[in-house]
Design a protein around this motif. Sequence first.
Motif, PDB file in Angstrom:
ATOM      1  N   GLN A  33     -11.594  -0.233  15.996  1.00  0.00           N
ATOM      2  CA  GLN A  33     -11.791   1.213  15.804  1.00  0.00           C
ATOM      3  C   GLN A  33     -11.313   1.899  17.083  1.00  0.00           C
ATOM      4  O   GLN A  33     -11.944   1.769  18.134  1.00  0.00           O
ATOM      5  N   VAL A  34     -10.186   2.580  16.974  1.00  0.00           N
ATOM      6  CA  VAL A  34      -9.578   3.195  18.154  1.00  0.00           C
ATOM      7  C   VAL A  34      -9.967   4.670  18.197  1.00  0.00           C
ATOM      8  O   VAL A  34      -9.763   5.399  17.227  1.00  0.00           O
ATOM      9  N   TRP A  35     -10.525   5.078  19.317  1.00  0.00           N
ATOM     10  CA  TRP A  35     -10.887   6.487  19.526  1.00  0.00           C
ATOM     11  C   TRP A  35      -9.801   7.123  20.386  1.00  0.00           C
ATOM     12  O   TRP A  35      -9.690   6.834  21.575  1.00  0.00           O
ATOM     13  N   ASP A  36      -9.005   7.972  19.752  1.00  0.00           N
ATOM     14  CA  ASP A  36      -7.938   8.700  20.445  1.00  0.00           C
ATOM     15  C   ASP A  36      -8.551   9.996  20.970  1.00  0.00           C
ATOM     16  O   ASP A  36      -8.768  10.945  20.218  1.00  0.00           O
ATOM     17  N   THR A  37      -8.833  10.031  22.259  1.00  0.00           N
ATOM     18  CA  THR A  37      -9.594  11.153  22.817  1.00  0.00           C
ATOM     19  C   THR A  37      -8.670  12.289  23.265  1.00  0.00           C
ATOM     20  O   THR A  37      -7.466  12.100  23.446  1.00  0.00           O
ATOM     21  N   ALA A  38      -9.266  13.440  23.478  1.00  0.00           N
ATOM     22  CA  ALA A  38      -8.513  14.610  23.942  1.00  0.00           C
ATOM     23  C   ALA A  38      -8.381  14.558  25.460  1.00  0.00           C
ATOM     24  O   ALA A  38      -9.344  14.262  26.165  1.00  0.00           O
ATOM     25  N   GLY A  39      -7.187  14.868  25.943  1.00  0.00           N
ATOM     26  CA  GLY A  39      -6.984  14.900  27.389  1.00  0.00           C
ATOM     27  C   GLY A  39      -7.321  16.256  27.996  1.00  0.00           C
ATOM     28  O   GLY A  39      -7.643  16.353  29.179  1.00  0.00           O
ATOM     29  N   GLN A  40      -7.253  17.291  27.184  1.00  0.00           N
ATOM     30  CA  GLN A  40      -7.522  18.634  27.721  1.00  0.00           C
ATOM     31  C   GLN A  40      -9.026  18.878  27.798  1.00  0.00           C
ATOM     32  O   GLN A  40      -9.733  18.709  26.799  1.00  0.00           O
ATOM     33  N   GLU A  41      -9.446  19.296  28.963  1.00  0.00           N
ATOM     34  CA  GLU A  41     -10.870  19.486  29.229  1.00  0.00           C
ATOM     35  C   GLU A  41     -11.549  20.344  28.155  1.00  0.00           C
ATOM     36  O   GLU A  41     -12.609  19.991  27.635  1.00  0.00           O
ATOM     37  N   ARG A  42     -10.895  21.437  27.776  1.00  0.00           N
ATOM     38  CA  ARG A  42     -11.537  22.360  26.830  1.00  0.00           C
ATOM     39  C   ARG A  42     -11.705  21.726  25.452  1.00  0.00           C
ATOM     40  O   ARG A  42     -12.528  22.150  24.656  1.00  0.00           O
ATOM     41  N   PHE A  43     -10.934  20.709  25.138  1.00  0.00           N
ATOM     42  CA  PHE A  43     -11.023  20.063  23.820  1.00  0.00           C
ATOM     43  C   PHE A  43     -11.896  18.810  23.836  1.00  0.00           C
ATOM     44  O   PHE A  43     -12.013  18.124  22.820  1.00  0.00           O
ATOM     45  N   ARG A  44     -12.447  18.483  24.999  1.00  0.00           N
ATOM     46  CA  ARG A  44     -13.178  17.222  25.064  1.00  0.00           C
ATOM     47  C   ARG A  44     -14.609  17.375  25.546  1.00  0.00           C
ATOM     48  O   ARG A  44     -15.422  16.467  25.323  1.00  0.00           O
ATOM     49  N   LYS A  45     -14.930  18.492  26.200  1.00  0.00           N
ATOM     50  CA  LYS A  45     -16.189  18.521  26.947  1.00  0.00           C
ATOM     51  C   LYS A  45     -17.438  18.296  26.092  1.00  0.00           C
ATOM     52  O   LYS A  45     -18.374  17.651  26.544  1.00  0.00           O
ATOM     53  N   SER A  46     -17.419  18.755  24.842  1.00  0.00           N
ATOM     54  CA  SER A  46     -18.611  18.553  24.013  1.00  0.00           C
ATOM     55  C   SER A  46     -18.662  17.141  23.426  1.00  0.00           C
ATOM     56  O   SER A  46     -19.637  16.746  22.799  1.00  0.00           O
ATOM     57  N   VAL A  62     -17.677  14.182  25.223  1.00  0.00           N
ATOM     58  CA  VAL A  62     -17.547  13.090  26.193  1.00  0.00           C
ATOM     59  C   VAL A  62     -18.632  12.019  26.039  1.00  0.00           C
ATOM     60  O   VAL A  62     -18.361  10.816  26.095  1.00  0.00           O
ATOM     61  N   GLU A  63     -19.875  12.486  25.800  1.00  0.00           N
ATOM     62  CA  GLU A  63     -20.969  11.517  25.626  1.00  0.00           C
ATOM     63  C   GLU A  63     -20.662  10.560  24.483  1.00  0.00           C
ATOM     64  O   GLU A  63     -20.944   9.364  24.558  1.00  0.00           O
ATOM     65  N   HIS A  64     -20.103  11.091  23.407  1.00  0.00           N
ATOM     66  CA  HIS A  64     -19.816  10.256  22.229  1.00  0.00           C
ATOM     67  C   HIS A  64     -18.731   9.228  22.517  1.00  0.00           C
ATOM     68  O   HIS A  64     -18.760   8.119  22.006  1.00  0.00           O
ATOM     69  N   TYR A  65     -17.751   9.653  23.332  1.00  0.00           N
ATOM     70  CA  TYR A  65     -16.670   8.714  23.646  1.00  0.00           C
ATOM     71  C   TYR A  65     -17.249   7.408  24.211  1.00  0.00           C
ATOM     72  O   TYR A  65     -16.839   6.315  23.830  1.00  0.00           O
TER      73      TYR A  65
END
Length: 227
Positions: free
Chosen positions: A77-90, A92-95
């Motif tokens: 299960q690959v989690w492709d995360t957001a690199g832009q701070e505004r798209f990831r901040k909520s 991060v804990e889940h990542y």
Amino acid sequence: MAAGGGGGRPPGPDPALEPYVQTRIFKIIVIGDSNVGKTCLTFRFCGGTFPGKTEATIGVDFREKTVEIEGERIKVQVWDTAGQERFRKSMVEHYYRNVHAVVFVYDVTKMSSFTNLKTWIEECNGHAVPPLVPRVLVGNKCDLKDLIQVPSSLALKFADAHNMLLFETSAKDPQESQNVDAIFMCLVCRLKAQRSLPCRDTEGWPAQPHPQPRRLDEASGKGSCPC
Ligand SMILES: Nc1nc2c(ncn2[C@@H]2O[C@H](COP(=O)(O)OP(=O)(O)OP(=O)(O)O)[C@@H](O)[C@H]2O)c(=O)[nH]1
Ligand SMILES: [Mg+2]
């Protein structure tokens, strides 16, 4: 010729053992600056293609691929995360929750994406990810040979200092696709070796606490794989 007979059960897995052969799931997160190619790398691994056009990832995109190693089917299960701070901040804990392995990506044509790796590693360490959960370093966009800013020697030194394997590859170049697969397969092999008992991370099984940290003593080597 069919085996058995005389009222025996049909060929196939023994139903009594079924709970023990369910597919295990390994959660692998892909982290790094925006635009380094995280989405393209995960596309290449899970779908075998390079996407013609991508947009900045918002939050996270999930991709999956089932692989077979030594006769065991494992769901990656690959989690492709957001690199832009505004798209990831909520998100991060889940990542980082119950993550099994981490892929740090930089762009070989952009030095700042390499120097920012220390911030990504700090974030990872700050989220209670045991330091010995397997991590690998990936330099992407190697097809852009004339634009390379991050020398391999520098990347290798950094990888060694952080006990990571280094892969330099390209999500775009089809000839590099085996190398992209190797990134994830290498991690899956390690995780499989760490978890010889089917007591966690399986579909249908209750979630277990965070994986136990394990000492990884293998020597780092560029593109090498311990399996
Ligand atoms: N030449 C080349 N371009 C690539 C490669 N991988 C990705 N790109 C391009 O780089 C750009 C960004 O790729 P993405 O995969 O969307 O980047 P990302 O890291 O997911 O970015 P965020 O979602 O914002 O964090 C796109 O224009 C891709 O086409 C590669 O291996 N070679
Ligand atoms: Mg993306």
